[in-house]
Structure formats: structure tokens, C-alpha cells
Design a protein around this motif. Structure first.
Motif: not given
Ligand code: FMN
Ligand code: SF4
Ligand code: SF4
Ligand code: SF4
Ligand code: FES
Ligand code: FES
Ligand code: FES
Lengths: 163, 237, 553
Positions: C295-300
Motif C-alpha cells: 500500500e502506498e503509504t505503508a511502503i513509505l
């Protein structure tokens, strides 16, 4: 130099390469697991102190990701893929057969530490599902018989203790 | 946060708030109370409990008021049948998740979850309740954690990190297995970083962290928010 | 390869040299050594071909190459001989010699061993996988000879960053990681963000169990991903990129590591790329077994070394991503499309697929299908074409029952929806999602209730635990499923499932919770009778359920 010192040195080197940066925590946990085989609390505390991170943060990260092992894995590790493709192709039955044969549950090891049965979610071999990994060797299009035979082979005759 | 003032409507009332304000705060400052559990003024918003969901006209989605900033011309609805249903659902799920037996709980009558359940009229859950049997850690001189009551709002983690600045607490594992831990998942008495400041007990909305021998009504005084804000300002200076 | 500093014209020279070099060979034997074929003995087959070519004295006219996957993984080890793209299936070391003797020495392809299924390739359109199975992924020259890195040269020599974004916008390309957000628009947002530095995160987490499209791409054509990242970096003004890859993919990791090293060695990555002053470098980051990390914020959070917990948006990563700086997160398949768009123009690309969903999509086709493997099809192709024409239908004379599209948070679609075109909007309309590209075929031996339960279990395990609906809700759904499949349920449970499912979908914080109820809701929508059968008659027509209990007793 003792093996322990050598390992510690290897870990130190890796941390140094990453400038002891907080953001390198995952890379360092990966490296530590490579070196030590698993991550015990002492090791995690060591990493926390070296990277100046709160211990609870390090523990939180190490337990969030299922790839990191906090317990010593068995001598022989069987990993069943419980991804969709493998599930549809009946991996569950093979897993149950292993569980029955060795009286062991998924995610556990036999009491004598000879055998661990782990699960993973897709190793990317879906076109040849079901896939089961026995000590680094992948068995594609696995069947109960082939897998049980293979496990017998790697165990080399001695049946692990069951509970 | 800019100085610009944004005008929007909340439940039909026109309000003016500084740009960057969250809907929750904008509503509160104008006397409109939206139910919350994980949010606590002064701590970084978490957006986890999903009680503060509101509707914004023009979007089919729901928004958590504690983490959605206002924008000009926005029309927010904080009360509707659907929202009420969803808030009830959240409370039911939290009640079903762990052992919440109010009659034997230290926080009885001082619990935010309990009062929400009362307010929303949740008298039963549509789910089978799950009675967990986590060991209670009462090894600390006076702080106790009973994880069977924890709703994982992480207020304690945030206050310990952001206000006390020691980060003794964090979460272990993920999803349904997540739990509050001290240091390397040690017993509290063995924590090398805890300063015994009691802040975690003060902010816990339920009876999961409490002070032994102290009435919870006393611990969880209503001015926590001001207390935190004041600490924050003191830190800034 | 030594580190040498090249300039823009040198890339063209390398390409020409390499083409000349290749021309000296009459035949090229491409042995698939991708993750699918290696466990089936591909490396031994490779060695056997090398030996056979030497023994039969044709090494001057026949090149043996170690390549990526041509897509027919179920019949591996797969070997393709050029010219003519003759594809051999189930090749063994013993057969290798025979193939070299007949095909190369005598010029007679060995018919019995050829992959016969023409339909498999006929309906495909291989753009992203253009080089898959044809080039040696470990040799950057192979990629350059196929026109690789000419797109970044074109950008650096003749295009402005705005011009690049304009081409990408014109192409209509949408993100291949699942959500289908217009790529050009996303680049514009990051390009316009003020603060610096800017970052790129290439997403190769591919956590969907049963999907291997991104892995295969990385193993077959790693430089296409790197070139895509370079072009994106040029367009948005980033100097640093992270390629996030799951650690379950050792071969893909090795391949990418090597590719990055090679690109650095000829100054395609580094401080002064091709002597233009453009600066960009790529670092690999490894996942650790968490689906939600995609997920895009989790990958951050994960790249920053924290727990991969999604966080609320706004702020959007385009403004505040890695370390609070503007960050472009892009799936690797999306990135691999970019060089083609720059080479051929956005208008060319926009004509492929459908007007609203341009281009192609890679899918891993698995389950009860005759031809499992990796396919690439134009958007808008129907499910029927995928399942029956390319996939060859259901094996062993069984009956088709449903097709799962979009991984664990996708939908189970019945035969009445087989004419549905495969594109983001059509799939969403029927309760499924594109996801990162998994299509699993189910036959009448699969139980829909059991399938929905399986996916729910997956999401229960993978929930990060941040928000109530997903953490505390999915587990309750799973328990209800346990009841239904063990003969301990009431008809009212169906209402509870529906209510809870809709609530979790609407109230969750991130995409995982928002899509996790899809399998439950779609099976309830299209296969309700099976639920009723389980509950009222305690009967499972597929013979899957009501087993565990007996065994335990
Ligand atoms: C739970 C969850 C898992 C995801 N996993 C992946 C993944 O494995 N790979 C991926 O590229 N995108 C994944 N995504 C989508 C990303 O959030 C993001 O949209 C995507 O990487 C953006 O790139 P794109 O625009 O090129 O698609 C996931 C999303 C969610 C909600
Ligand atoms: S008492 Fe203070 S320092 Fe100790 S865990 Fe609670 S908040 Fe943190
Ligand atoms: S212990 Fe209390 S404050 Fe901490 S997460 Fe649990 S409920 Fe929230
Ligand atoms: S929906 Fe699930 S995965 Fe996403 S933030 Fe909520 S708990 Fe975490
Ligand atoms: S599902 Fe088992 S390898 Fe992909
Ligand atoms: S108060 Fe907003 S999500 Fe908890
Ligand atoms: S891995 Fe060899 S054909 Fe796909």
C-alpha cells in the motif's frame, strides 16, 4: 576469533555501511537474520542500541513482518505455500498430511528442533502450484507422496520426536 | 498551518476556521461534538478507531474527521442514520474483540467506550464475543496493563513518545495479534526506559492501563487535553 | 564491466555493435532460467545446450542465451529458438542435444516437442513483456540492442521534463499496481511539488498471493524497469529512487542487483548520467513478508524502516512522502511501459486497449486452467477470451465455475459475467478489482464459500491492525465462515456477513480493508445458493467443507 565475534563483526560492518541510520533498520534485521539464523531479544537490543532506536520500536518492526523469525528454526524447514494458486490446487491437503505424519502444527517445530513446518503466501511459482519448499529446494506441482518422501530423505532416517 | 480562514458548513452551520484545521476540531470549536476514541488533542492524530466518520457532500466515501483537513466550501454531515449504524458497528466490534466486562472493570463509569456504547444505544453485539485471556502485567510498582481491555487506540504509545519522549511503548505483531508492549516485550518492572510518569494511564480511554489503588475517575480527569497542550507549549519554549 | 563514462551517442553505438555481433549467429537458443523453470531443471538444460552446441561444432553460428520467462511456465523448462520463435516445452538435458542436432544442424524443428498451443500467444499483445524470454537479463547490451535506453537518451537529448509528462499524459497510461490512477497526472503533481529532494519508489512488493507478473518482469527485463525509473526521475526532478522488492524473490533480487551495477558501470545511473549532468541512482529495499507493505503509504513507512502501517491521506505522497518529501510511487509494470511510450509517442500508446484504459496488462493466469502462465493482453479483452482462448478452458473435463480477478481482495465472477471486458472500470462495477494482475480459474470442484473464507483468512493475517473495521471486523467474518463450513450457522448469519462486509468496505482506512470484503460480497451476490445449501442442508456441493470437524473428532 570465536564465531560469535565474527558474526558480531559482520553485523557491525553492515550497520556501518548504512551509517547507523534509523531507516536502515529493515536491511539490518535482514542481515542479522542471515548471519544468526534468527533474531533473539539480545540481538534486537544490540541493534536498538547501535542504531539509537527505542527497543520497543525495534521489537515492533521485527514482529510486524512475518519474514523475521524470533525463534530458532528447526534443523530442517518445510515451507508450504498457502497462496491462492496453491490453495486452489490443494496444498492444504498436503499440509495436513505433513501435520499428521509428524504430529506438528503449522508455524511450529518438533520439540527436538529437527523439523519446522512454516507457511508462506506465494513464492511466485503459482503456475506450477502447489509448491512446497523442503530445505531450500522447491518441489513444484507437489503431491502428498512426493513431499512426504522428500521429507523422509532430508531427515535421513531419524524420525523427529513428536509430542 | 496558514493564517488563511476557510469557510465551510458542518451540519448546515457555517463555520470559519484556519486553513489546515481538522474537521473534528472545526466542529468542536463550534459546539458540534463528533464521537471519537483514538483521537486526543495534542497528540498526532491516528485515524484508527473510525468512530469519527463523517459524510462530505459530493463524495460517496466516508471521512475520518480527526484526520481530514477542512477545505473551503466543504459541506460536512456528522449525523445520519448510516453514520449512526457505522458507529454502533465499530463499538460492537471493539466490545466483541476482547473481554469487556464493565461490571468488573476498574474503569466502570469512567470508560470512553462504555459511555459511547450508552450514547449510541449499543446494548448487545451482533457478533460472538471473544473473551481473551491475556495475562495482566501488574509487576510495576503502581502501573497495571490489562491487555484484555485494550482497544489499540495507541494513545498511550503516542503520549509516551511525543510528550514524555521516551518511547517505552509500541505495538508488537500486526492485525488481530497486535498488542501494546514495553521495550522488548518485557514485563513492565523490567522496562529500562519507562520513567513511571503515568501519562499512559491518564490517556487510556478504557481500563487497560491504570494506576493501582487510584480511582480511575481520578486518574482520567477531563483536562488531559489541556494538560497535554500545556506540556507541548512548555516544550516548545 | 569497468566503470566507463559514456555519452548520449555511445548508447546508439553499443546497440549497433551488439546487433552486428548478434548477426553473426544464425540461431539463438533462449533457455528460460526464470524462477518457474529453475526448479524444473532449467540450469541443467542450459548447460546441456551449451555442451551440445560445442560438441556438434555449431557454436559459431548458434548462440545459447540464458533468458527470462516466455510465459508458458506450466510446461517448463521452456526453450525458444530464434529465428521463428520456435518454443519447445518440457525440455530435458537429454532432449537438448536432439534439438540442437535436428533444429540447428539439420534445420528441422522437432515437431513433437514444440509448444502446440497457438491460441496462447494469438490473443496476447506483448509490449511490457516485449523482451521477456528473448534477451539475457544479465547483459545490459542485450537490452540496448533491442532499443533499450534509447528512450532515456531521447528524453535527455531532445525533451523537456514537461514534454515527457505531456507524452505520458497523452498515452492515457494508468497505474498497473491496482488503483489505476492516471500516471501522467501523478507525475505532474510530484513535478509541481515545491520541496526538494524528490524521491521515486518503485513498487515490486507483489504481495497478492498467486500473482507473479512483476517478478517475472524483473527476472526477464530488469532494465526496462530501471529505464522507466530514469525517465520518471528526469520528468519529476528526482535524484534518488528506491526499488522495493519482496525478499521471497531471490532470483529477481539478484537480477536487479546485477542490472543496477551494470547500469552504473556505463554511467546510466550515477552523478553524471551520459555526461549530461543529470543525476539519479537506485537502491534496492527488501520487503519482509507483509502484504500491506505494498500500500502506498505503508511502503513509505517500510522504506523508512518502520512498521508498514498505512497512514491517513492527506498528506498525499506526491507532496509529502519519504521523509516528508515529494515522492512518486509507481508499480514496476507501469514503469516498464514508459520507455515504449517515449519511443513511440503517447498517441501511439493511446490507441492500444480501450479509450479509457489504454495499453496492455500482464496477468498471471493460474488455478484450474489448461495453460497457466504469464500473459499480457490488451485492455478490454473479455474474460472469456482470457479463460477459454488463452487459458484453453478448464482441464480434466470439469466445468468452469468462477474466475477470481484481483487477488485476495478481488471478486469471484460467475460464468454470466464472462463477456465482461477487462478494464479498471468494468471490474470495479461488478465488485472486483484489477489488483496487481491475478486471474485464478475455479472449476466445479471448488467451493465458493470455502474460497471466500480462504481470502478472508488471508486478509485477517495481513491486516496491519490500525483500524477497527479491518482488524476487529474481518476476524468476526472469518469466525462466521468457520461456522458455515463446519455446520454451525444460522440463516441470519448471511445478513451479518453482508452488513459487516459493507461496513468494513466503507469504513476502513486503507485499500486493504476497503477491498477485503470483495470476495465475501461477490460470492454472496453471485453464489448465494451455495451459502444457503451449506447452512440449511449442511451440504457442500464441491465436497470441501464439513471435513475438519470430523477429522478432529
Ligand atoms: C493492501 C494493498 C496492497 C498493495 N500491494 C501492491 C503491490 O504489491 N504492488 C503494487 O505495485 N501496488 C500495490 N498496491 C497499490 C499501491 O498502493 C499503489 O497504488 C501503487 O503502487 C501505485 O503505483 P501505480 O500507480 O503504478 O499503480 C497495493 C495497495 C493496497 C491497498
Ligand atoms: S509511565 Fe510514562 S514513560 Fe512509562 S510507559 Fe507510561 S507514558 Fe511511558
Ligand atoms: S492501553 Fe489504553 S491507551 Fe493504550 S492502546 Fe490500549 S486502550 Fe489505547
Ligand atoms: S484497513 Fe486494515 S490494513 Fe488498512 S489501515 Fe486499517 S487495519 Fe491497517
Ligand atoms: S500461490 Fe503458491 S507459489 Fe504462488
Ligand atoms: S477519532 Fe478519528 S478515527 Fe479515531
Ligand atoms: S518461468 Fe520459464 S516459462 Fe515461465
Amino acid at each position: 576469533m570465536s564465531t560469535d565475534d565474527k558474526r558480531r563483526l559482520a553485523l557491525e560492518k553492515s550497520m556501518k555501511e548504512h551509517n547507523y541510520e534509523e531507516s536502515a533498520l529493515l536491511e539490518i534485521l535482514h542481515r542479522a537474520q542471515e548471519i544468526y539464523g534468527y533474531l533473539d531479544k539480545e540481538l534486537l537490543m544490540d541493534i536498538a542500541q547501535s542504531l539509537h532506536l527505542p527497543p520497543s520500536h525495534v521489537f515492533g518492526v521485527a514482529t510486524f513482518y512475518s519474514y523475521f523469525k524470533l525463534k530458532r528454526p528447526g534443523q530442517h524447514v518445510i515451507t508450504g505455500c498457502l497462496g491462492t494458486a496453491c490453495y486452489v490446487k490443494g496444498v492444504d491437503e498436503i499440509m495436513r498430511a505433513i501435520e499428521k505424519e509428524y504430529n506438528i502444527k503449522r508455524g511450529e517445530s518438533t520439540p527436538d528442533g529437527k523439523l519446522s513446518l512454516l507457511v508462506t503466501r506465494c513464492i511466485g511459482a503459482c503456475a506450477m502450484a502447489p509448491a512446497i519448499v523442503v530445505d531450500d529446494e522447491m518441489i513444484a506441482k507437489a503431491t502428498k507422496e512426493v513431499v512426504l518422501q522428500k521429507i523422509k530423505e532430508v531427515l535421513g532416517g531419524d524420525k523427529p520426536e513428536s509430542r | 498551518m496558514g493564517d488563511a480562514i476557510v469557510t465551510l458548513k458542518i451540519d448546515g452551520v457555517e463555520v470559519h476556521v484556519p486553513e489546515g484545521t481538522m474537521i473534528l476540531k472545526a466542529a468542536k470549536d463550534n459546539g458540534i461534538i463528533i464521537p471519537t476514541l483514538c483521537n486526543l488533542e495534542g497528540l498526532t492524530p491516528y485515524g484508527g478507531c473510525r468512530l469519527c466518520l463523517v459524510e462530505i457532500s459530493g463524495s460517496p466515501k466516508l471521512f475520518a474527521a480527526c484526520i481530514t483537513p477542512v477545505s473551503s466550501g466543504m459541506e460536512v454531515t456528522t449525523q445520519s442514520e448510516k453514520l449512526k449504524e457505522y458507529r454502533k458497528m465499530a463499538v460492537q466490534l471493539l466490545l466483541a474483540e476482547k473481554s469487556h466486562v464493565c461490571s468488573v472493570c476498574v474503569a466502570n463509569d469512567h470508560c470512553e467506550l462504555q459511555s459511547l456504547a450508552n450514547e449510541l444505544g449499543v446494548d448487545h453485539t451482533m457478533f460472538e464475543r471473544n473473551f481473551t485471556k491475556e495475562e495482566i502485567d501488574s509487576t510495576h510498582d503502581f502501573l497495571v496493563i490489562d491487555r484484555n481491555r485494550c482497544i489499540l487506540c495507541t494513545r498511550c504509545i503516542r503520549v509516551c513518545d511525543e510528550i514524555e519522549g521516551v518511547h517505552t511503548l509500541d505495538l508488537r505483531m500486526r492485525g488481530k495479534d497486535a498488542q501494546i508492549i514495553m521495550d522488548l516485550d518485557n514485563k513492565w518492572v523490567n522496562s529500562c526506559s519507562c520513567t513511571s510518569c503515568r501519562k499512559c494511564a491518564k490517556v487510556c480511554p478504557v481500563g487497560a492501563i491504570y494506576i493501582e489503588g487510584e480511582p480511575v475517575g481520578h486518574t482520567k480527569h477531563k483536562e488531559i487535553a489541556e494538560f497535554i497542550t500545556e506540556r507541548r507549549q512548555r516544550k516548545c519554549k | 564491466m569497468e566503470a566507463t563514462s559514456l555519452n548520449l551517442a555511445d548508447i546508439q553505438k553499443i546497440a549497433e555493435q551488439e546487433v552486428d555481433f548478434e548477426r553473426a549467429y544464425k540461431y539463438r537458443i533462449n533457455v528460460c532460467c526464470s524462477s518457474g523453470c529453475v526448479p524444473l531443471g532449467a540450469l541443467k538444460v542450459l548447460k546441456a545446450f551449451e555442451d551440445a552446441v560445442k560438441e556438434l561444432g555449431v557454436e559459431k553460428e548458434c548462440k545459447v542465451a540464458r533468458t527470462g520467462c516466455p510465459g508458458t511456465c506450466a510446461v517448463g523448462p521452456a526453450v525458444m529458438i530464434e529465428p521463428g520463435d520456435y518454443l519447445y516445452q518440457n525440455v530435458t538435458p537429454e532432449k537438448a542435444r536432439e534439438i540442437v542436432r535436428d533444429h540447428v544442424v539439420l534445420g528441422l524443428p522437432v515437431k513433437e516437442m514444440l509448444y502446440k498451443n497457438e491460441a496462447f500467444y494469438k490473443k496476447q499483445q506483448r509490449l511490457v513483456l516485449r523482451n521477456a524470454g528473448k534477451i539475457d537479463p544479465q547483459r545490459i547490451q542485450d537490452y540496448i540492442a533491442m532499443g533499450g535506453y534509447s528512450a532515456i537518451v531521447k528524453c535527455l537529448a531532445t525533451m523537456t521534463p514537461q514534454g515527457v509528462i505531456y507524452e505520458v499524459s497523452t498515452s492515457g497510461l494508468r497505474g498497473r499496481g491496482g488503483a489505476g490512477f492516471p500516471t501522467g497526472q501523478k507525475w505532474g503533481l510530484v513535478a509541481r511539488a515545491h520541496s526538494k529532494p524528490k524521491y521515486i519508489v518503485a513498487n515490486l512488493d507483489e504481495g497478492d498471493p498467486g500473482v507473479f507478473a512483476n517478478r517475472t518482469l524483473a527476472e526477464a527485463d530488469p532494465h526496462a524497469i530501471l529505464e522507466g525509473m530514469l525517465i520518471a526521475a528526469y520528468a519529476i526532478g528526482a535524484e534518488k529512487g528506491y526499488l522495493y522488492i519482496r525478499s521471497e524473490y531471490p532470483l529477481a533480487i539478484q537480477t536487479l542487483q546485477k542490472a543496477i551495477a551494470q547500469a552504473r558501470s556505463i554511467s546510466l545511473l550515477g552523478d553524471n548520467i551520459l555526461e549530461t549532468g543529470f543525476k539519479f541512482d537506485v537502491e534496492l529495499r527488501f520487503g519482509a513478508g507483509a502484504f500491506v507493505a505494498g500500500e502506498e503509504t505503508a511502503i513509505l513507512a517500510s522504506v523508512e524502516g518502520r512498521r508498514a502501517m498505512p497512514r491517513p491521506r492527506p498528506p498525499y505522497p506526491a507532496n509529502s512522502g519519504l521523509w516528508g518529501k515529494p515522492t512518486l510511487i509507481q508499480n514496476v509494470e507501469t514503469l516498464a511501459n514508459i520507455p515504449l511510450i517515449i519511443q513511440n509517442g503517447g498517441v501511439w500508446f493511446s490507441k492500444i486497449g480501450t479509450p479509457r484504459c489504454t495499453g496492455t496488462k500482464c496477468f498471471s493466469l493460474t488455478g484450474k486452467t489448461k495453460n497457466p502462465g504469464l500473459i499480457e493482453v490488451p485492455m478490454g479483452i473479455t474474460l472469456r477470451e482470457v479463460v477459454f482462448d488463452i487459458g484453453g478452458g478448464v482441464p480434466e473435463g470439469r466445468k468452469f465455475k468462477a474466475v477470481l480477478v484481483g487477488g485476495p481482495s478481488g471478486g469471484c465472477l460467475p460464468d454470466t459475467l464472462l463477456e465482461l471486458p477487462v478494464d479498471y472500470d468494468s471490474l470495479t462495477r461488478v465488485g472486483a478489482i484489477m489488483g496487481s494482475g491475478g486471474i485464478v480459474v475455479l472449476d466445479d470442484k471448488s467451493c465458493m464459500v470455502d474460497t471466500a473464507k480462504f481470502f478472508t483468512e488471508f486478509c485477517v493475517d495481513e491486516s496491519c491492525g490500525r483500524c477497527t473495521p479491518c482488524r476487529a471486523g474481518l476476524i468476526r467474518i472469518k469466525e462466521i465462515f468457520d461456522g458455515i463450513t463446519q455446520g454451525d450457522a444460522r440463516v441470519e448469519d448471511i445478513t451479518t456477513l453482508e452488513k459487516a462486509g459493507v461496513y468494513i468496505r466503507d469504513a476502513s482506512l486503507c485499500g486493504l480493508g476497503q477491498t477485503a470484503p470483495n470476495p465475501v460480497l461477490t460470492t454472496l451476490r453471485y453464489f448465494k445458493d451455495e451459502y444457503l445449501e451449506h447452512i440449511q442442508d449442511k451440504k457442500c456441493r464441491a465436497g470441501k467443507c464439513f471435513k475438519n470437524k470430523e477429522e478432529e473428532v
